[in-house]
Scaffold this motif. Structure first.
Motif, mmCIF file in Angstrom:
data_model
loop_
_atom_site.group_PDB
_atom_site.id
_atom_site.type_symbol
_atom_site.label_atom_id
_atom_site.label_comp_id
_atom_site.label_asym_id
_atom_site.label_seq_id
_atom_site.Cartn_x
_atom_site.Cartn_y
_atom_site.Cartn_z
ATOM 1 N N ASN A 80 4.935 -1.665 7.220
ATOM 2 C CA ASN A 80 3.741 -1.927 6.428
ATOM 3 C C ASN A 80 3.652 -0.868 5.327
ATOM 4 O O ASN A 80 3.538 0.329 5.601
ATOM 5 N N ASP A 81 3.694 -1.329 4.085
ATOM 6 C CA ASP A 81 3.677 -0.404 2.943
ATOM 7 C C ASP A 81 2.375 0.375 2.819
ATOM 8 O O ASP A 81 2.281 1.302 2.005
ATOM 9 N N GLN A 82 1.366 -0.001 3.585
ATOM 10 C CA GLN A 82 0.087 0.707 3.533
ATOM 11 C C GLN A 82 0.206 2.123 4.099
ATOM 12 O O GLN A 82 -0.603 2.990 3.794
ATOM 13 N N TYR A 83 1.251 2.340 4.913
ATOM 14 C CA TYR A 83 1.352 3.603 5.644
ATOM 15 C C TYR A 83 2.568 4.416 5.222
ATOM 16 O O TYR A 83 3.597 3.886 4.793
ATOM 17 N N ARG A 84 2.429 5.719 5.388
ATOM 18 C CA ARG A 84 3.540 6.666 5.208
ATOM 19 C C ARG A 84 3.843 7.292 6.558
ATOM 20 O O ARG A 84 2.957 7.866 7.206
ATOM 21 N N GLN B 146 -3.542 5.267 0.909
ATOM 22 C CA GLN B 146 -4.681 5.249 -0.001
ATOM 23 C C GLN B 146 -5.645 6.408 0.262
ATOM 24 O O GLN B 146 -6.076 7.103 -0.654
ATOM 25 N N SER B 147 -5.983 6.622 1.539
ATOM 26 C CA SER B 147 -6.959 7.681 1.873
ATOM 27 C C SER B 147 -6.303 9.022 2.143
ATOM 28 O O SER B 147 -6.977 10.046 2.135
ATOM 29 N N ASP B 148 -5.017 9.024 2.375
ATOM 30 C CA ASP B 148 -4.264 10.222 2.759
ATOM 31 C C ASP B 148 -4.796 10.837 4.052
ATOM 32 O O ASP B 148 -4.713 12.051 4.261
ATOM 33 N N LEU B 149 -5.337 10.009 4.942
ATOM 34 C CA LEU B 149 -5.789 10.469 6.248
ATOM 35 C C LEU B 149 -4.734 10.170 7.298
ATOM 36 O O LEU B 149 -3.977 9.199 7.181
ATOM 37 N N LEU B 150 -4.692 10.996 8.335
ATOM 38 C CA LEU B 150 -3.867 10.696 9.500
ATOM 39 C C LEU B 150 -4.527 9.563 10.263
ATOM 40 O O LEU B 150 -5.700 9.665 10.646
ATOM 41 N N VAL B 151 -3.815 8.459 10.466
ATOM 42 C CA VAL B 151 -4.402 7.290 11.129
ATOM 43 C C VAL B 151 -3.651 6.898 12.397
ATOM 44 O O VAL B 151 -4.066 5.988 13.121
ATOM 45 N N GLY B 152 -2.560 7.583 12.683
ATOM 46 C CA GLY B 152 -1.819 7.278 13.896
ATOM 47 C C GLY B 152 -0.794 8.354 14.189
ATOM 48 O O GLY B 152 -0.436 9.147 13.307
ATOM 49 N N ALA B 153 -0.332 8.382 15.415
ATOM 50 C CA ALA B 153 0.705 9.339 15.808
ATOM 51 C C ALA B 153 1.396 8.811 17.052
ATOM 52 O O ALA B 153 0.807 8.060 17.845
#
Length: 450
Positions: free
Chosen positions: A361-365, A394-401
C-alpha cells in the motif's frame, strides 16, 4: 422501576465479566455472577496463565541456544516436562478457591450453574429465577472438535495444558496460535511433530516472512508441516493413531491436538427466543456492546468482533460496560490499538497496520530494521531478531510495527504507546530511555529512522 433481584447479572465470569462485576459491586450495585465452569474463565484456569508458566523454561533454553554457537555453553539442558507439570498443576489449581473468593469479597453474589435467558430481565439457573435491570453475557469460547470418524481421539488445548507426559509423536490439526505455541515446545523436547493445516501457511494473522522464519526453525528441529490438507479420519492402530487427510496424507502419532478455531458458547442460552442474533463467531452487538435487546450486553470472547479476542480486550470491554452502567460514559466503545503476540520461539508481535498490508500500500512507508545484528549485546546474541516500523506517509506518524525476537512482546508494548498517543517525531525526540534495557534499543532505532 421494577423491583428486580439485582441491578446487573453477569452470565459467565471470565475476564470479560469479572472486572465489571467487581467494579459495580464495589460501587454499591447489587450484582450477581453466574458461572457454570471455573471462576475467572479460560485465561486464568486453563489458558494464558498455564501456557506462559509452561513456556518459561523453553524461553530460557532458546536463549541458551543463541549463546551455544559461541561455545559459551557446552550443552543446552532439556526441559523436564514431568517436573514442569508437577510445578504447574498445584500453582494453577490454587487459583480455583481464590477466584470465587475475590468476587465475593467485592460484594458480588456468586451463583454456580448454567444461566439461560428466560426473558429480557430474567435468567434461569436450573429451576431458579434471577432478575435484573441489566444482563451481561460473557460466555466465552471452547475447544472445537471435527465431526469425523475417530473424533473421540481428538484433544483440545485445555487437555494438553494438563498432560502429564509429553507424547513422543503429536499431530497438530491447525496452524494457528494455539497449535504453533504447543508445537514449538514439543519440537524443542525432541518430539515428532506434524502440523496439518487447511490453509497454505501457518499463522495467517502475522507477517508471513516472520512466520516463515519460525517454521524454518521448527523444521530444522524435525517438525513436519503439511499445508492444504483436510483431516478426514483418525484410526486406532496397534501402535498409535493413524491420522488421515482427504488429500491422501497419513501419519501415525500418539496424540492429536485440534486447534482450528474456538466457537463461542451460545448453545442453550435462550438467545433465539429473544431475537438476539448470534453464530459460532459470537453474539452480535452494537457500538455500545448492546445486543438487539438493549438492556442485554455481551462482552469478551462471546462477541462477534474483528478486534482480536484477547484477555486485554476482554478487560477493556469489561471496564467499558462498568462505566456505561455507572453512568460515567454514553460514548460508543473506542478501542485503542491492540498489540498481539504469538509465543513461538522466537516470538512474533505486531500492532496497528499490518506489515504485509503496508508493504503493498503506497500510503505507508515501511522501515525494516535488522535489530539483532545491530544490538547483539542487547538481544542475548539473537542475531536474527528484527523489526519493522510502519509510517503513514501523509501524517508522518507511526501507525504500525511488527517484530520477531525473544523480546518482541516488550518492544511492541512500548511502540503501542507511541502509536496510540499519535506522538509526532518532535514529541518523540524529547524522551530519554534507560540504557541498555530491553526496550531502549527499539526506541532509539525508531528515533533514528523516523
Amino acid at each position: 422501576m421494577a423491583n428486580y433481584d439485582f441491578e446487573v447479572i453477569f452470565v459467565g465470569c471470565g475476564h470479560g465479566c469479572d472486572l465489571a462485576a467487581r467494579v459495580l459491586a464495589k460501587a454499591g450495585k447489587r450484582v450477581a455472577a453466574i458461572e457454570r465452569d471455573l471462576w475467572m474463565g479460560t485465561c486464568t484456569n486453563y489458558g494464558c496463565n498455564a501456557k506462559i508458566l509452561l513456556d518459561g523454561p523453553f524461553e530460557l533454553t532458546t536463549a541458551m541456544e543463541n549463546y551455544q554457537q559461541l561455545g559459551v555453553f557446552d550443552k543446552v539442558p532439556e526441559v523436564n516436562w514431568e517436573k514442569l507439570m508437577q510445578y504447574k498443576m498445584p500453582y494453577i489449581e490454587a487459583y480455583k478457591p481464590m477466584t470465587k473468593a475475590i468476587m465475593e469479597q467485592s460484594g458480588c453474589t456468586c451463583i454456580q450453574g448454567h444461566g439461560k435467558l428466560k426473558d429480557a430481565h430474567t435468567v434461569m439457573v436450573e429451576d431458579k429465577e434471577y432478575t435484573a435491570d441489566y444482563i451481561v453475557l460473557g460466555t466465552g469460547q471452547r475447544d472445537d472438535k471435527l465431526d469425523i470418524p475417530g473424533k473421540e481421539y481428538i484433544h483440545g488445548s485445555r487437555e494438553m495444558l494438563s498432560i502429564e507426559h509429553m507424547p513422543a509423536r503429536i499431530a497438530f490439526i491447525g496452524a494457528g496460535i494455539i497449535s504453533m505455541e504447543f508445537a514449538s515446545m514439543a519440537v524443542d523436547l525432541g518430539r515428532q511433530v506434524t502440523v496439518i493445516d487447511h490453509g497454505d501457511h501457518a499463522l495467517k494473522a502475522y507477517p508471513k516472512a516472520y512466520v516463515d522464519e519460525v517454521v524454518a526453525r521448527m523444521e530444522k528441529k524435525g517438525a513436519q508441516f503439511k499445508y492444504c490438507e483436510d483431516v478426514c479420519a483418525i484410526e486406532k492402530t496397534g501402535t498409535g493413531l493413524l491420522v488421515k487427510t482427504r488429500q491422501g496424507f497419513e501419519v501415525e502419532v500418539d496424540y492429536v491436538l485440534q486447534a482450528t478455531g474456538r466457537p463461542v458458547n451460545i448453545e442453550n442460552l435462550g438467545l433465539e427466543a429473544l431475537g438476539i442474533e448470534a453464530s459460532p463467531r459470537g453474539i452480535k452487538v452494537d457500538d455500545h456492546l448492546r445486543t438487539s435487546v438493549k438492556n442485554i450486553f455481551a462482552t469478551g470472547d462471546a462477541i462477534d468482533k474483528r478486534i482480536p479476542k484477547l484477555t486485554p480486550t476482554a478487560f477493556f470491554e469489561s471496564q467499558y460496560i462498568a462505566d456505561v452502567l455507572l453512568g460515567k460514559t454514553t460514548d460508543p466503545i473506542c478501542y485503542p490499538v491492540v498489540p498481539n503476540l504469538v509465543f513461538t520461539f522466537p516470538r512474533i508481535a505486531q500492532v496497528g497496520v499490518g506489515l504485509d498490508e503496508a508493504r503493498h500500500n503506497d500510503q505507508y512507508r515501511v522501515v525494516d530494521m535488522p535489530y539483532g545484528q545491530a544490538f547483539l549485546f542487547n538481544t542475548h546474541n539473537e542475531a536474527d531478531a528484527k523489526m519493522a516500523f510502519i509510517f503513514d506517509k501523509q501524517s508522518d506518524l507511526l501507525v504500525g510495527a511488527a517484530a520477531i525476537g525473544s523480546d518482541a512482546g516488550a518492544w511492541i508494548d512500548v511502540l503501542s504507546l507511541v502509536i496510540f498517543n499519535k506522538m509526532t517525531r518532535e514529541q518523540f525526540a524529547h524522551y530519554i530511555y534507560a540504557f541498555p534495557t530491553t526496550t531502549c534499543g527499539p526506541l532509539m532505532m525508531l528515533g533514528q529512522v523516523w
